[in-house]
Design a protein around this motif. Sequence first.
Motif, short mmCIF file in Angstrom:
data_model
loop_
_atom_site.label_atom_id
_atom_site.label_comp_id
_atom_site.label_asym_id
_atom_site.label_seq_id
_atom_site.Cartn_x
_atom_site.Cartn_y
_atom_site.Cartn_z
N GLN A 1 0.83 -1.20 0.00
CA GLN A 1 0.00 0.00 0.00
C GLN A 1 0.87 1.26 0.00
O GLN A 1 0.59 2.22 -0.70
N SER A 2 1.94 1.24 0.79
CA SER A 2 2.87 2.39 0.82
C SER A 2 3.51 2.60 -0.55
O SER A 2 3.60 3.73 -1.05
N ILE A 3 3.93 1.50 -1.16
CA ILE A 3 4.56 1.59 -2.49
C ILE A 3 3.59 2.20 -3.49
O ILE A 3 3.95 3.05 -4.30
N ASN A 4 2.33 1.73 -3.45
CA ASN A 4 1.33 2.25 -4.39
C ASN A 4 1.14 3.76 -4.24
O ASN A 4 1.05 4.49 -5.23
N VAL B 1 4.42 -3.56 -10.22
CA VAL B 1 3.60 -3.38 -9.02
C VAL B 1 2.14 -3.63 -9.34
O VAL B 1 1.39 -4.19 -8.52
N SER B 2 1.71 -3.24 -10.52
CA SER B 2 0.32 -3.48 -10.93
C SER B 2 0.03 -4.97 -10.99
O SER B 2 -1.05 -5.42 -10.60
N VAL C 1 -15.31 -0.31 4.19
CA VAL C 1 -14.01 -0.96 4.18
C VAL C 1 -13.45 -1.00 2.77
O VAL C 1 -14.19 -1.15 1.78
N MET C 2 -12.15 -0.81 2.67
CA MET C 2 -11.41 -0.98 1.42
C MET C 2 -10.17 -1.82 1.75
O MET C 2 -9.64 -1.75 2.86
N TYR C 3 -9.74 -2.62 0.79
CA TYR C 3 -8.66 -3.55 1.05
C TYR C 3 -7.37 -3.12 0.38
O TYR C 3 -7.36 -2.70 -0.78
N LYS C 4 -6.30 -3.23 1.12
CA LYS C 4 -4.97 -2.95 0.58
C LYS C 4 -4.52 -4.13 -0.28
O LYS C 4 -4.86 -5.26 0.03
N PRO C 5 -3.71 -3.88 -1.31
CA PRO C 5 -3.30 -2.56 -1.79
C PRO C 5 -4.37 -1.96 -2.71
O PRO C 5 -4.95 -2.65 -3.53
N ILE C 6 -4.61 -0.67 -2.54
CA ILE C 6 -5.55 0.05 -3.39
C ILE C 6 -4.92 1.39 -3.75
O ILE C 6 -4.22 2.00 -2.93
N ASP C 7 -5.13 1.82 -4.98
CA ASP C 7 -4.49 3.06 -5.40
C ASP C 7 -5.09 4.24 -4.63
O ASP C 7 -6.28 4.27 -4.32
N ILE C 8 -4.24 5.19 -4.32
CA ILE C 8 -4.63 6.30 -3.46
C ILE C 8 -5.68 7.19 -4.10
O ILE C 8 -6.49 7.82 -3.41
N LYS C 9 -5.72 7.20 -5.43
CA LYS C 9 -6.73 8.02 -6.11
C LYS C 9 -8.13 7.46 -5.85
O LYS C 9 -9.09 8.23 -5.69
#
Length: 589
Positions: free
Chosen positions: A237-240, A266-267, A570-578
């Motif tokens: 998640q941090s990397i994204n 990463v995608s 709720v949202m699950y990691k990893p998810i793009d910050i946008k």
Amino acid sequence: MMETRHPQLKQNFNELVAIEKLQHMHNYSKSSTVATILAPLLCIPLYEDSTPHLPFYVWLVAMAIAVMARYCLLKLIRAKDKPQRDFVFLNIAIGMVTFVWGIGWFVFVQPSDMVSYLLYQIISLTVLFVGMVGYCIDWKTFAAFVIPLKLPELVFITLNFSQIVWPIALGSMVAFYLALKMGFLFASSWEKSFSLRLRNDALFDQLIEEKNASMAANIAKSEFIATASHDLRQPMQSINIFLDMVDPSELKDKHSSIFLRMRKSVSVLNRMFNTLLDISKLDSNFAVNERPFHLTEIVNILEDRFSDLCAEKNIQLSFVDGNFVVQGDANLLEQILRNLLANAIQYTDKGAISVAFHGQSGTLGFTVEDSGCGIPAEDLPLIFKEFFRSDHSRSHYDGLGLGLSIVSRIVKKINGTCTVQSEVGQGSTFTIQTSFPVLERSDALQSRTHNSDTRNTIHRYEQTRPATQSIHLGIIENDDALLTAYQQYFTRSGYNVHVIPHSQADFEAHLASMPKLDFILSDFRLGEHDGIHFIQRLREEFNHDIPACIVTADTSPQHLELFSRHNIEVMYKPIDIKSVEAFIATRIH
């Protein structure tokens, strides 16, 4: 008898056979005690008048002693303690009684009296066949029962051979021989049957053990997936977020090329994590949660997730005729479409991907058509199996081979159907027919197309979102790297970011200086307390049901009900910050 080459196994089997036989015959002997007492008493009205008193009463006393001795010996039998000793007790007990019955030939029968001879012959044969019912499973015990009964008869026949009726006597001796032979054969057959039963029991126990082992392995697999997924999703998640903060146009050509390749890798990892999340959910006992929803909800989610990826590959992505309100499970439908689209994009290098909805027969159906590499005909029956990847495309594309398996499992769960048509080099078309009723049509969405000029996610809601400078965003996160990423991104986007401590003492001390929040973004696992605890505490402090979302790497499906009960999304990691930012903007309205 059970065949075995191992002496110990053979010994164990023989012990089991002996115990089983002894228990059966012992129970039968106890149940026939009343008959053993009553049968001699019936001889009193039959023979008291026609038999001399002294031998008659001597026989009756002898029978009473034998019956009492039989009862005492049966009481000594414990069946499992010392089976060999107990067999001796049983054989003596039943042999004594039948021997007294055999002596009755010399007491009650007059060789010249055909009536008395036939009457006692009937009594003797009755005793014989009654004994066969209970004792023929062991030929030694049956012999101990029948020989004392018939041997005195044989002596009686021999001593009175000139007076008896030979056909009757011969028939009795034939019955004696056949009884012994049948007892021996039945005992052997019983042992084989018992051996087969033991084998079946052993196989059944083995099946239960294997089933338990399989269930334990499945639970362990799910726990491993959940744990490994959680531990890996945190740094991803941090990397994204950090990747989303980088503008490739500001990099040198060499660095930009490296960055784009890194983002592509990463995608791929993100898709794998999402697949593992789907598998984890499907392995749980989840239920189909039907509610009315508009297809635009799902289309918007899919646009946000896949339009940029399609733009990078210069693929045209279109959604056609999604103007339906449907009664069904929007989450499961979104999972099906997400996996089909991810699969289509992965195997399509140029051209277009189209998602077309229809409401034929009153239920929702749709097709996902791509212009990708296609699937060989011989692979079509296998593509829905877990971890299957065609040799036709394995070396060119990354993946786990789980996406279509997930689609197939969800479609079965919702009582739908899934078919596929494909031609190598021309593309594939997946057709899904659900059981979700179409409630109404709407003109909200006719057709949407995305290509390389599509706006990115942040631009799509930029026109309608409130001024970020006025938004107070509270963030609760115990991962330092991820917390820094959130703080930098949302601060740069103009939000008033408030980092909230996750230790109870620091949290309580921080409440006094905290402004009223517009939205709370929290992790779930935070150490001593979870994200729900802090969100509820903030809501109590401000006396307001502050919109909140938990962004978590914890994929346990049972937490969904917990989040819903507290009105926390709720949202699950990893998810793009946008996507996270777009989600926040829609909830603040």
